[in-house]
Every structure is written in structure tokens, then in C-alpha cells.
Write an enzyme that holds these catalytic residues in place. Sequence first.
Site, mmCIF file in Angstrom:
data_model
loop_
_atom_site.group_PDB
_atom_site.id
_atom_site.type_symbol
_atom_site.label_atom_id
_atom_site.label_comp_id
_atom_site.label_asym_id
_atom_site.label_seq_id
_atom_site.Cartn_x
_atom_site.Cartn_y
_atom_site.Cartn_z
ATOM 1 N N HIS A 36 -70.027 56.507 -28.494
ATOM 2 C CA HIS A 36 -69.987 55.099 -28.068
ATOM 3 C C HIS A 36 -68.598 54.719 -27.564
ATOM 4 O O HIS A 36 -67.595 54.884 -28.271
ATOM 5 C CB HIS A 36 -70.387 54.199 -29.233
ATOM 6 C CG HIS A 36 -70.108 52.743 -28.999
ATOM 7 N ND1 HIS A 36 -70.556 52.069 -27.880
ATOM 8 C CD2 HIS A 36 -69.408 51.831 -29.734
ATOM 9 C CE1 HIS A 36 -70.151 50.812 -27.942
ATOM 10 N NE2 HIS A 36 -69.456 50.638 -29.051
ATOM 11 N N CYS A 39 -73.614 46.967 -31.121
ATOM 12 C CA CYS A 39 -73.494 48.022 -30.113
ATOM 13 C C CYS A 39 -74.360 49.247 -30.393
ATOM 14 O O CYS A 39 -74.527 50.098 -29.516
ATOM 15 C CB CYS A 39 -72.040 48.458 -29.990
ATOM 16 S SG CYS A 39 -70.930 47.151 -29.431
ATOM 17 N N ASN A 46 -66.430 48.746 -22.201
ATOM 18 C CA ASN A 46 -67.365 48.799 -23.320
ATOM 19 C C ASN A 46 -68.599 47.977 -22.937
ATOM 20 O O ASN A 46 -68.568 46.748 -22.975
ATOM 21 C CB ASN A 46 -66.700 48.234 -24.580
ATOM 22 C CG ASN A 46 -67.625 48.252 -25.794
ATOM 23 O OD1 ASN A 46 -68.817 48.523 -25.677
ATOM 24 N ND2 ASN A 46 -67.070 47.955 -26.957
ATOM 25 N N HIS A 83 -73.295 68.855 -25.745
ATOM 26 C CA HIS A 83 -72.688 67.651 -25.175
ATOM 27 C C HIS A 83 -72.650 66.530 -26.210
ATOM 28 O O HIS A 83 -73.528 66.427 -27.061
ATOM 29 C CB HIS A 83 -73.473 67.189 -23.943
ATOM 30 C CG HIS A 83 -73.701 68.264 -22.936
ATOM 31 N ND1 HIS A 83 -72.718 68.718 -22.090
ATOM 32 C CD2 HIS A 83 -74.823 68.999 -22.651
ATOM 33 C CE1 HIS A 83 -73.207 69.675 -21.320
ATOM 34 N NE2 HIS A 83 -74.476 69.866 -21.648
ATOM 35 N N HIS A 127 -77.056 52.445 -42.317
ATOM 36 C CA HIS A 127 -76.706 51.024 -42.439
ATOM 37 C C HIS A 127 -75.916 50.819 -43.729
ATOM 38 O O HIS A 127 -76.425 51.071 -44.818
ATOM 39 C CB HIS A 127 -77.976 50.170 -42.454
ATOM 40 C CG HIS A 127 -77.762 48.745 -42.048
ATOM 41 N ND1 HIS A 127 -76.787 47.954 -42.596
ATOM 42 C CD2 HIS A 127 -78.396 47.970 -41.120
ATOM 43 C CE1 HIS A 127 -76.823 46.758 -42.044
ATOM 44 N NE2 HIS A 127 -77.779 46.737 -41.139
#
Length: 428
Positions: free
Chosen positions: A323, A154, A356, A319, A233
Site C-alpha cells: 500500500h 485504505c 496515496n 511480486h 483487525h
Amino acid sequence: MVPILFRVFLLYSRFSDVYLIDFSCYRPPYNWRTPTSHMIEHLELCGLFNGESINFQAKLVERSGIGGEACLPVGAHVIPPDTSLNNAREEIEMVLFTVVEDLLSKHKINSKQIDILISNCSLVCPTPSITAMIINKFGFRSNVKSISLSGMGCSAGILSISLAKDLLKVHKNSLALVLSMEAVTPSGYKGKNKSMLVANTLFRAGGVAILLSNKKQDKKVAKYKLQNLVRTHLGSDDSSYQCVFQETDEDGFVGVSLSRALLHVAGKALRTNISELGPLVLPYSEQIRYGWSLFCQKVWAPARRKEIYTPNFKKAFEHFCIHAGGRAVIDAVESNLKLSNEDGEASRMTLYRFGNTSSSSVWYELCYLEAKGRIKKGDRVWQIAFGSGFKCNSAVWKCISEVDPKVGNAWSDRIHLYPVEIPHMMDH
């Protein structure tokens, strides 16, 4: 001395600004709509699940925060679901052909003007590739630099922006088209493993096309300028690597398993990400307060009873686009960053209306803010995305033009109805 200064000038002049000219989010057709009652009825009729699995998914759907207007593609509406490659390809074509056509025609751009083409779709990697499908449909040049990404989860939307940014550093006076989506058609899990059934209830159809440029003349027409992009990561840690994992269950069914440790891992990834992003965007006053709090924790025992100071990111951004991975994800990020419900409104409303949509969700959120007329020239927007691996990616954009909320987008037909109060349990 002069040659040295000249070399320094050349070095810095090589790195052009990256401008976001515009983007287009996909609004699915009305007949793709999947209300909660339809989804539960479909689970009961399709003949794939036992009673326990149906009840488990029904409870998740009811508590998901996803409303009745979120959509699933055609293959998911038939009984039993058609998860074939042909249907997956048709979904990809429907979504991406629509947004590319909309974006290029809106700005009167010929497909042959595109220099860089990047797509990301995590679970479907067809041959020919997704970028080849676009090149064939729209007639791109034979020397267009095309890359198709898969398996990136995602957070791949911002990752694709990062790749486009790096390519735009090398290729001067170029236009880059970035396409971000997840194909829902083949992703349905048909087994009984609860950790793999969760994904069945979250993902919905959607996608986005984003037009980027490093041409100085495009600054006049661009909406935003890319300020910062930070990628994290945690794949070297086993629990992080395995918390979102596509695998085969004991009965031979393929699905994506979501670990109970997901929120903990996401929090760790976010903290790591903002430790790098913070010094780039926060005012010195906030950095000093955070540093002093951290120092006291290490050298003064009484201070260890208190939490480390959380910087006020509202002093860096106007703003936030978090996700829309699920209600719990949005709640956790708001809590960790000490944000208000209003700061997370765009994310909650996107989850409610579109579900989603994976890597494109942060763009639906920016689309919401534009349609509401909240984006003003000079405003800074923080997009936060999470994905398998485990990854947390951040992109910071600065609005450099007046954004007209009356210009049509994916939210235009319903924006006057939002925000809405989202019930804890969805009605049937």
C-alpha cells in the site's frame, strides 16, 4: 461409505474458484495535476492556514515522495477549496463512471450481466449510495446485489474483494464488479492540528474497477486466480483503534488524525497478518526455520539476543504490492520483510506518480507491474493494504494467463519513463 464421500465432494464443489478477469485504474485528466509548487502556492493563497501550518505542510509535501504528476480533483484547485457534497459527487462520478465504462466496454460485457456490485469509499457516503449512482448510470438489473461500504479506510479495497469472494461462494455462475476509491474533495482539513494536517499532503485522486467471476468458462479469459485472502483487525486495542481517527478539533474543524504510533501499529498488524498468511503460502523449509528460531528464543537465553528469523517471502511470491500510504510506510514494510528496493519499486513509483490513492493504490501497483511486462504466467502477487481500525489485509493472486504489457492501462502513457530516482526533497 459412498454417501459420505459424495457429501464431501458436494461440500468442496460448492466453493468455486474466484477469477480476476481484469481491472481498470483511473488516469486523472492532465488539468488535475498538482505539482509541489502549485500545492504550496495554493496553501498560501487559500487563506485557511497560518504561517506555521503552511510551513509544516510544505515540508511534508516536499518530503512525501509524491511527484508533480499526482492529481487532485477540481474542488481542490479553486480558492478557497470547494469541499461541497456536489463537488464530491462529481469527483466520484468522474472516477467511477470512467473506469466502469472502460472495463465493461473492453470485455464487451453488458451491465445487465453483472450479478454483484460492491463499492468502497471511506469518507463519503451519499444518499442515494455510490452503487445506486452506478446502477442508475449504466442500467443494471433490478435484482443486482449491491453493497456500498464506507469508513473502512485504505484497506477497504481488499476487504471489498473479500466480501465479493464470500458472495461468489453463495451465488453460482456470477459476475462481481468491485469499485474502490477515496473521494478527496471533502477530506481537506482546515484547522491547525498538525496530526490532522498530515492527511492534506498525502491523498490524491484515483480509483479502480475490478471484474471478478466464479464461472468455470471465465478461467480461459481471466488474468488471475485468487489464492488466499487474510484479514487482520486490531480494533480491540485502543492505541490501534485511535491511530487513524476522524474527529473534530478544538476549533470545530473535522479532519483525520494520524497518530505518531501509526508505523508501530502497522508493523504489529502486519506481523499478526503474516502469522496467519505464512503457513498458507511459505514452503515448509521457511516455516521450520521460523519455528525453530521462535522456539530457541523461548527456551535458550543466548538466542534472545538475536532477532527472530524473518521468513523469505520471495520463496512464496514473485511480486509485492505494498500500500502506497507514504514513503515511511513502504520503507517500514520493506525493512520488516527484508525486501529489496526492487521489490518495492511498484509501490514507490505509484506513490510518486499517483500519490496515496487510498484503497486503490495496490491496483495501480499491479497495473505498473503489468505495464512493465514483469508479470508472467504462474507468478504470484502479494497485495498488502493497511487501513484505519486498525486493519492489515492481504490478497494473494496467481497469474493464470499471458499478460500483454502492450495493452493500454493507467501507466501506458508514461511507463517508458519509469522507474525514476525519487529525490529526498521535491523540487518546486
